[in-house]
Design a protein around this motif. Sequence first.
Motif, PDB file in Angstrom:
ATOM      1  N   GLY A  27       0.803  -1.216   0.000  1.00 32.50           N
ATOM      2  CA  GLY A  27       0.000   0.000   0.000  1.00 32.50           C
ATOM      3  C   GLY A  27       0.834   1.263   0.000  1.00 32.50           C
ATOM      4  N   VAL A  28       1.996   1.226   0.649  1.00 28.74           N
ATOM      5  CA  VAL A  28       2.903   2.379   0.627  1.00 28.74           C
ATOM      6  C   VAL A  28       3.303   2.706  -0.803  1.00 28.74           C
ATOM      7  CG1 VAL A  28       5.194   3.198   1.293  1.00 28.74           C
ATOM      8  CG2 VAL A  28       3.759   2.007   2.967  1.00 28.74           C
ATOM      9  N   HIS A  29       3.639   1.674  -1.579  1.00 28.91           N
ATOM     10  CA  HIS A  29       4.011   1.885  -2.983  1.00 28.91           C
ATOM     11  C   HIS A  29       2.833   2.411  -3.793  1.00 28.91           C
ATOM     12  CE1 HIS A  29       8.078   0.158  -3.147  1.00 28.91           C
ATOM     13  NE2 HIS A  29       7.667  -0.671  -2.202  1.00 28.91           N
ATOM     14  N   VAL A  30       1.672   1.812  -3.590  1.00 27.23           N
ATOM     15  CA  VAL A  30       0.495   2.194  -4.365  1.00 27.23           C
ATOM     16  C   VAL A  30       0.121   3.650  -4.112  1.00 27.23           C
ATOM     17  CG1 VAL A  30      -1.994   1.803  -4.584  1.00 27.23           C
ATOM     18  CG2 VAL A  30      -0.421  -0.135  -4.587  1.00 27.23           C
ATOM     19  N   VAL A  31       0.125   4.059  -2.846  1.00 26.10           N
ATOM     20  CA  VAL A  31      -0.219   5.438  -2.509  1.00 26.10           C
ATOM     21  C   VAL A  31       0.826   6.404  -3.074  1.00 26.10           C
ATOM     22  CG1 VAL A  31      -0.510   7.071  -0.613  1.00 26.10           C
ATOM     23  CG2 VAL A  31      -1.549   4.805  -0.472  1.00 26.10           C
ATOM     24  N   GLU A  32       2.106   6.059  -2.971  1.00 24.96           N
ATOM     25  CA  GLU A  32       3.164   6.918  -3.510  1.00 24.96           C
ATOM     26  C   GLU A  32       3.050   7.050  -5.027  1.00 24.96           C
ATOM     27  OE1 GLU A  32       5.402   8.816  -2.245  1.00 24.96           O
ATOM     28  OE2 GLU A  32       5.140   8.335  -0.130  1.00 24.96           O
ATOM     29  N   ARG A  33       2.653   5.981  -5.691  1.00 23.31           N
ATOM     30  CA  ARG A  33       2.523   6.012  -7.151  1.00 23.31           C
ATOM     31  C   ARG A  33       1.261   6.747  -7.592  1.00 23.31           C
ATOM     32  NH1 ARG A  33       4.810   1.131 -10.100  1.00 23.31           N
ATOM     33  NH2 ARG A  33       6.653   0.530  -8.912  1.00 23.31           N
ATOM     34  N   GLY A  34       0.319   6.941  -6.667  1.00 25.08           N
ATOM     35  CA  GLY A  34      -0.925   7.608  -7.026  1.00 25.08           C
ATOM     36  C   GLY A  34      -1.874   6.748  -7.826  1.00 25.08           C
ATOM     37  N   VAL A  35      -1.739   5.421  -7.689  1.00 29.54           N
ATOM     38  CA  VAL A  35      -2.639   4.498  -8.407  1.00 29.54           C
ATOM     39  C   VAL A  35      -3.489   3.778  -7.356  1.00 29.54           C
ATOM     40  CG1 VAL A  35      -1.281   4.216 -10.498  1.00 29.54           C
ATOM     41  CG2 VAL A  35      -0.721   2.841  -8.502  1.00 29.54           C
ATOM     42  N   ILE A  36      -4.307   4.540  -6.671  1.00 30.51           N
ATOM     43  CA  ILE A  36      -5.014   4.056  -5.495  1.00 30.51           C
ATOM     44  C   ILE A  36      -5.886   2.846  -5.803  1.00 30.51           C
ATOM     45  CG2 ILE A  36      -6.556   4.706  -3.615  1.00 30.51           C
ATOM     46  CD1 ILE A  36      -3.866   6.195  -3.712  1.00 30.51           C
ATOM     47  N   PHE A  37      -6.490   2.824  -6.968  1.00 30.18           N
ATOM     48  CA  PHE A  37      -7.455   1.775  -7.267  1.00 30.18           C
ATOM     49  C   PHE A  37      -6.853   0.604  -8.041  1.00 30.18           C
ATOM     50  CE2 PHE A  37     -10.019   5.620  -6.683  1.00 30.18           C
ATOM     51  CZ  PHE A  37     -10.863   5.175  -5.678  1.00 30.18           C
ATOM     52  N   VAL A  38      -5.521   0.536  -8.112  1.00 23.21           N
ATOM     53  CA  VAL A  38      -4.917  -0.563  -8.856  1.00 23.21           C
ATOM     54  C   VAL A  38      -5.198  -1.897  -8.180  1.00 23.21           C
ATOM     55  CG1 VAL A  38      -2.660  -0.439  -7.687  1.00 23.21           C
ATOM     56  CG2 VAL A  38      -2.816  -1.340 -10.022  1.00 23.21           C
ATOM     57  N   ASP A  39      -5.202  -1.916  -6.848  1.00 24.62           N
ATOM     58  CA  ASP A  39      -5.494  -3.154  -6.140  1.00 24.62           C
ATOM     59  C   ASP A  39      -6.922  -3.595  -6.402  1.00 24.62           C
ATOM     60  OD1 ASP A  39      -4.894  -5.151  -3.852  1.00 24.62           O
ATOM     61  OD2 ASP A  39      -6.743  -4.185  -3.228  1.00 24.62           O
ATOM     62  N   LEU A  40      -7.855  -2.662  -6.326  1.00 29.20           N
ATOM     63  CA  LEU A  40      -9.257  -2.988  -6.569  1.00 29.20           C
ATOM     64  C   LEU A  40      -9.447  -3.512  -7.989  1.00 29.20           C
ATOM     65  CD1 LEU A  40     -11.924  -2.806  -4.986  1.00 29.20           C
ATOM     66  CD2 LEU A  40     -12.312  -0.592  -6.051  1.00 29.20           C
ATOM     67  N   SER A  41      -8.764  -2.885  -8.935  1.00 22.94           N
ATOM     68  CA  SER A  41      -8.891  -3.299 -10.322  1.00 22.94           C
ATOM     69  C   SER A  41      -8.270  -4.669 -10.559  1.00 22.94           C
ATOM     70  CB  SER A  41      -8.236  -2.256 -11.240  1.00 22.94           C
ATOM     71  OG  SER A  41      -8.457  -2.582 -12.591  1.00 22.94           O
ATOM     72  N   LEU A  42      -7.038  -4.877 -10.062  1.00 24.23           N
ATOM     73  CA  LEU A  42      -6.398  -6.181 -10.232  1.00 24.23           C
ATOM     74  C   LEU A  42      -7.162  -7.275  -9.499  1.00 24.23           C
ATOM     75  CD1 LEU A  42      -2.553  -5.467 -10.011  1.00 24.23           C
ATOM     76  CD2 LEU A  42      -3.864  -6.186 -12.012  1.00 24.23           C
ATOM     77  N   ALA A  43      -7.702  -6.946  -8.334  1.00 20.02           N
ATOM     78  CA  ALA A  43      -8.501  -7.922  -7.602  1.00 20.02           C
ATOM     79  C   ALA A  43      -9.735  -8.317  -8.398  1.00 20.02           C
ATOM     80  CB  ALA A  43      -8.896  -7.352  -6.241  1.00 20.02           C
ATOM     81  N   GLN A  44     -10.359  -7.338  -9.034  1.00 12.47           N
ATOM     82  CA  GLN A  44     -11.552  -7.640  -9.823  1.00 12.47           C
ATOM     83  C   GLN A  44     -11.200  -8.436 -11.074  1.00 12.47           C
ATOM     84  OE1 GLN A  44     -14.863  -6.791  -8.788  1.00 12.47           O
ATOM     85  NE2 GLN A  44     -15.042  -8.423 -10.274  1.00 12.47           N
ATOM     86  N   ILE A  45     -10.048  -8.123 -11.668  1.00 10.53           N
ATOM     87  CA  ILE A  45      -9.589  -8.887 -12.830  1.00 10.53           C
ATOM     88  C   ILE A  45      -9.299 -10.328 -12.431  1.00 10.53           C
ATOM     89  CG2 ILE A  45      -7.699  -9.132 -14.480  1.00 10.53           C
ATOM     90  CD1 ILE A  45      -7.551  -6.053 -14.540  1.00 10.53           C
ATOM     91  N   ALA A  46      -8.678 -10.518 -11.259  1.00 14.16           N
ATOM     92  CA  ALA A  46      -8.433 -11.874 -10.752  1.00 14.16           C
ATOM     93  C   ALA A  46      -9.754 -12.599 -10.518  1.00 14.16           C
ATOM     94  CB  ALA A  46      -7.624 -11.812  -9.459  1.00 14.16           C
ATOM     95  N   ALA A  47     -10.733 -11.890  -9.947  1.00 17.14           N
ATOM     96  CA  ALA A  47     -12.047 -12.492  -9.709  1.00 17.14           C
ATOM     97  C   ALA A  47     -12.716 -12.887 -11.017  1.00 17.14           C
ATOM     98  CB  ALA A  47     -12.934 -11.523  -8.932  1.00 17.14           C
TER      99      ALA A  47
END
Length: 279
Positions: A27-47
């Motif tokens: 999450g530290v990396h994600v917030v620093e990169r400014g791609v907050i919803f990348v986890d939500l998107s990748l999680a949905q793609i995995a689903a």
Amino acid sequence: MDFDTLQFLAAPFVASLILAGIHAYLGVHVVERGVIFVDLSLAQIAALGSTMAMLLPFTGQDPHGPWVYWTGLAFTFLGAAIFSTVRVRRARIPQEAIIGIAYAVASAATILAMSKATSESEHLKDMLVGNILAVSWLEVGKTAALYAVIGAFHFLFRRQFLAISIDRDQAEASGLSVKRWDFLFYASFGFVVTSSVLIAGVLLVFCYLIVPSVAAMLFSDRIGPRLAIGWTMGTVVSALGIYLSVRVDLPTGATMVCTFGLVLVMMALFRRLFVHHPS
């Protein structure tokens, strides 16, 4: 709680600690990169990948079967490749827009796929909030081993990952192959997300990734303290959310998500009232 209840909750609690540990760091990396919803998107793609695999006739619609996991992982790698490619300087379309579009399309496609499966509503519920109370010690052990490997990989190459997350332009100027390291980041991220979604669901995984990191940013600008705050919050909220769900007889995943939100609000109020300058 009696001893039998504590014994029953031991595996889910340990699983939640493992999820908190790896996701607070990512999450530290994600917030620093400014791609907050990348986890939500990748999680949905995995689903989406997992749902597609469950429709295959030889999988028996087993949500924990090997075909389900590997298909979800393959879909996640595809998303990782796309996200690492579209992140360029001075792009006409922001990367966050691509991530949001991917999430929306993957969500709609998952719903369409589920419409062809039996127990549609149950699959949708498990995809969103999971069923962490059903996790077994075998799943906990496999997840811990996988995340230990991912953690060692990130520790070994922490300089490259942090350089790109904190200042992409400077990293590129120093000679780093940004696209290659971006793909490695998102690919390793994909391993984590694919496994986490099967245990905790899309929404809870998103909370584990983003909420502790955002809360930590309220109190510190440095990576070390932010990790410590994130890990502490993840541990406390996991225990509290599981306890409340059992005590009040509520769905565990949804209870934990709401607990994360409530604790974040309380931390924000505490900072506003008692803390004036981040360390």
